[in-house]
Enzyme design. Structure first.
Site, PDB file in Angstrom:
ATOM      1  CB  ALA A  30      -0.872   0.063   1.302  1.00  0.00           C
ATOM      2  CB  VAL A  31       3.794   2.336   2.082  1.00  0.00           C
ATOM      3  CG1 VAL A  31       4.760   3.674   1.928  1.00  0.00           C
ATOM      4  CG2 VAL A  31       2.908   2.302   3.310  1.00  0.00           C
TER       5      VAL A  31
ATOM      6  NE  ARG B  69       3.728 -12.300  -1.383  1.00  0.00           N
ATOM      7  CZ  ARG B  69       4.372 -12.192  -0.200  1.00  0.00           C
ATOM      8  NH1 ARG B  69       5.417 -13.126  -0.056  1.00  0.00           N
ATOM      9  NH2 ARG B  69       4.141 -11.131   0.646  1.00  0.00           N
TER      10      ARG B  69
ATOM     11  NE  ARG C  43       9.508   4.320  12.365  1.00  0.00           N
ATOM     12  CZ  ARG C  43       8.026   3.576  12.497  1.00  0.00           C
ATOM     13  NH1 ARG C  43       7.723   3.434  13.563  1.00  0.00           N
ATOM     14  NH2 ARG C  43       7.512   3.791  11.296  1.00  0.00           N
TER      15      ARG C  43
ATOM     16  CB  CYS D 148       1.802   6.326  10.158  1.00  0.00           C
ATOM     17  SG  CYS D 148       1.137   4.721  11.014  1.00  0.00           S
TER      18      CYS D 148
ATOM     19  CD  GLN E 158      -2.632   4.171  15.346  1.00  0.00           C
ATOM     20  OE1 GLN E 158      -2.294   4.564  16.550  1.00  0.00           O
ATOM     21  NE2 GLN E 158      -1.683   3.582  14.573  1.00  0.00           N
TER      22      GLN E 158
ATOM     23  CB  SER F 233      -3.978   2.616   5.148  1.00  0.00           C
ATOM     24  OG  SER F 233      -4.081   3.350   6.071  1.00  0.00           O
TER      25      SER F 233
ATOM     26  CG  HIS G 221      -3.434   6.828  11.170  1.00  0.00           C
ATOM     27  ND1 HIS G 221      -4.271   5.696  10.724  1.00  0.00           N
ATOM     28  CD2 HIS G 221      -2.334   6.309  11.224  1.00  0.00           C
ATOM     29  CE1 HIS G 221      -3.450   4.557  10.826  1.00  0.00           C
ATOM     30  NE2 HIS G 221      -2.301   5.083  11.118  1.00  0.00           N
TER      31      HIS G 221
END
Length: 344
Positions: free
Chosen positions: A21-22, A47, A107, A136, A163, A166, A250
């Protein structure tokens, strides 16, 4: 091998996790923002090899992620999970690429800048090959607070997040859609991606809970990352993170306490021209930030700006925000970091 200087664009860019998705939003952001791409490599697991994705009107074929994928790459945008980042980001850096990583793998590493460009773009210059994209929910909740913090130091935040699917990836978005159809049709549906029924339901964020503190991993990330991004280890935070049946944006309810008294007029003035922020605060019509309006928008929407009546000293404000988790919460923030790398 040290990272290659990025002057003299266009660049060779790799997207790791291109079919997620990102990853799909990376493609859109790079095209819409006219990022100077000479070659774009779409990398994913075996795959997905051979799948075609569109970039700027052209069809590109997905390649398998291997140790050799980063030869000649200038910038690598990662969004394929912490395990993949830990395995392949050092390989990319060794090949001369600069990595912008969307996972939680690096992070809190003291050598890795954790960056929201509207807040601490200057930290990017100190990178050693990797720049981390924050959580996010943290991005969306704390970006609007930065102009306030600069004017009148925030000493405490209480954040409750709402949230979207996604945040757990494309499979969770599909599960929300499928389970909603099943619910409306009166059919049974067994969740496979998330631990609880998602249609017409909400539940505590689906990460492990620390038995000592009672906080889940997502809440801990929001708290720890905010302190690092703000450069303020004395900042007091509490977070409650909840998964809600929304597809991609979100939201968060935030109450913050400043060192000095502050009123809503000052907050509005500070946010009026803040980059990446749009005020949506119409009390007369009851129109405030909503996920449906924030979806597919670059800006974070801010509203419900009001004095916290629970604080008689006048130091505290409550507000509500909504932002697209796949854009500012992930892909857009990473591409903005890449733009700063290009300008350095």
């Amino acid at each position: 091998m040290p990272s290659r200087p990025l002057a003299g664009a266009p660049l060779t860019v790799a997207i790791v996790g291109a079919t997620g998705a990102v990853g799909v939003e990376f493609l859109r952001c790079l095209a819409e923002r006219r990022f100077p791409v000479k070659e774009l490599r779409l990398l994913a697991s075996a795959r997905s090899v051979g799948r075609e994705l569109s970039f700027d009107g052209k069809a590109l074929v997905v390649q398998e992620l291997t140790d050799e994928s980063f030869d000649g790459v200038d910038i690598a945008l990662f969004s394929a999970g912490g395990g993949i980042s830990k395995r392949y980001a050092p390989i990319a850096v060794a090949a001369g690429a600069i990595v912008v990583d969307n996972s939680s793998a690096f992070r809190m590493d003291s050598d890795v800048p954790l960056v929201i460009p509207e807040i601490n773009a200057g930290a990017i210059a100190g990178h050693k090959g990797i720049v981390a994209n924050p959580n996010c929910a943290a991005i969306i909740a704390i970006t609007p607070l930065w102009p306030i913090h600069q004017h009148n130091r925030i000493r405490r935040m209480n954040i409750a997040t709402y949230q979207a699917a996604s945040g757990a990836g494309a499979a969770a978005m599909d599960e929300l859609a499928d389970s909603t159809r099943a619910y409306l049709d009166g059919r049974p549906f067994k969740p496979k991606v998330l631990p609880h029924p998602y249609a017409f339901n909400l539940f505590s964020h689906n990460t492990a809970i620390d038995p000592a503190t009672g906080y889940n991993d997502e809440e801990t990330k929001v708290m720890r990352e905010t302190r690092k991004i703000y450069g303020d280890e004395e900042l007091r935070l509490s977070a409650t993170c909840v998964r809600v049946p929304v597809l991609r944006a979100h939201a968060a309810a935030v109450t913050f306490e400043c060192e000095r008294p502050i009123d809503e007029a000052r907050v509005r003035a500070l946010l009026a021209n803040a980059p990446g922020i749009r005020i949506v605060d119409d009390r007369e019509r009851n129109v405030f930030p909503m996920p449906r309006d924030a979806s597919q928008q670059d800006d974070i929407l801010v509203g419900r700006i009001r004095r916290d009546l629970g604080d008689p000293t006048g130091h505290s404000i409550s507000l509500f925000v909504a932002g697209d988790q796949l854009l500012k919460g992930a892909a857009l923030n990473a591409v903005q970091i890449a733009e700063h790398l290009l300008a350095a």
